[in-house]
Design an enzyme around this catalytic site. Sequence first.
Site, PDB file in Angstrom:
ATOM      1  N   GLU A   1      -7.053   6.251  -3.935  1.00 27.46           N
ATOM      2  CA  GLU A   1      -6.863   7.457  -3.119  1.00 27.46           C
ATOM      3  C   GLU A   1      -8.100   8.346  -3.184  1.00 27.46           C
ATOM      4  O   GLU A   1      -8.538   8.913  -2.166  1.00 27.46           O
ATOM      5  CB  GLU A   1      -5.629   8.219  -3.596  1.00 27.46           C
ATOM      6  CG  GLU A   1      -5.013   9.131  -2.558  1.00 27.46           C
ATOM      7  CD  GLU A   1      -4.316   8.367  -1.445  1.00 27.46           C
ATOM      8  OE1 GLU A   1      -4.971   8.149  -0.398  1.00 27.46           O
ATOM      9  OE2 GLU A   1      -3.145   8.011  -1.598  1.00 27.46           O
TER      10      GLU A   1
ATOM     11  N   CYS B   1       0.823  -1.206   0.000  1.00 25.64           N
ATOM     12  CA  CYS B   1       0.000   0.000   0.000  1.00 25.64           C
ATOM     13  C   CYS B   1       0.866   1.269   0.000  1.00 25.64           C
ATOM     14  O   CYS B   1       1.777   1.400  -0.803  1.00 25.64           O
ATOM     15  CB  CYS B   1      -0.964  -0.061   1.183  1.00 25.64           C
ATOM     16  SG  CYS B   1      -2.416   0.995   1.021  1.00 25.64           S
ATOM     17  N   HIS B   2       0.634   2.208   0.915  1.00 30.05           N
ATOM     18  CA  HIS B   2       1.442   3.425   0.962  1.00 30.05           C
ATOM     19  C   HIS B   2       2.856   3.170   1.463  1.00 30.05           C
ATOM     20  O   HIS B   2       3.745   4.012   1.292  1.00 30.05           O
ATOM     21  CB  HIS B   2       0.765   4.478   1.855  1.00 30.05           C
ATOM     22  CG  HIS B   2      -0.506   5.014   1.286  1.00 30.05           C
ATOM     23  ND1 HIS B   2      -1.746   4.481   1.587  1.00 30.05           N
ATOM     24  CD2 HIS B   2      -0.741   6.027   0.401  1.00 30.05           C
ATOM     25  CE1 HIS B   2      -2.686   5.147   0.937  1.00 30.05           C
ATOM     26  NE2 HIS B   2      -2.111   6.074   0.205  1.00 30.05           N
TER      27      HIS B   2
END
Length: 227
Positions: A165, A134-135
């Site tokens: 997002e 993910c991030h």
Amino acid sequence: MKKIMIVNTSTGYFGESDKPTGLWLGELVHFYDYFDIDGYQIDLFNIKGGNTPIDPVSLNTFMLDCITKKYYKDEKFMELLKNSKSINYANPKEYDVIYFTGGHGVMFDFPDNQYIQAAINEIYNHGGIVAAVCHGIAALLNVKNETGRFFIDNKLITGFSNTEEVLANRKNNVPFMLENRLKEHGANYSKSKIPFRPYVKTSNRLVTGQNPQSPKQVAQAVSNLLK
């Protein structure tokens, strides 16, 4: 004994705002749970040391699956998160795997951290595995090799998409769009056709997962490489 270092954020808010963020707990515990067996040593780190903030959204009823709930109610495990070691004091030479968790906090304290960049290069260069979800893939963004080339240049990569997002309603809170920045730094980026579905890419000894639905699949891919 295979040694795994997991790196979490120390950032609990979006920039200078009072909007809370932090670690997305499920992205840690689903990976951790997969390797919490004999034959593996798992060490938790964050950026500053001490408490690891947890994104409150990752604890809401819709996100709190049975594994995440089990670890959240485990006082011993939560103490590890409250008293994490700073990555400044890690010795990457000792580890076979480094794994970066997500949550929006990492977008503020992962990309330019020199200890993260050194750890990625050290572990990858001695034949270890670099993984992120993910991030957490923001940790890879600004890493360069000895020739000055971006670590992710021309590698198969996924990560939290622009679409996700927007759907998460965080586009106006983040300092950059991860998908865009990965492409700008030369990554061969791809994503699932349907948002918020498990999706993993492996590029040699680099494993990335797209979203909060992907940490177990990242763990499985890492396990396959270790074998």
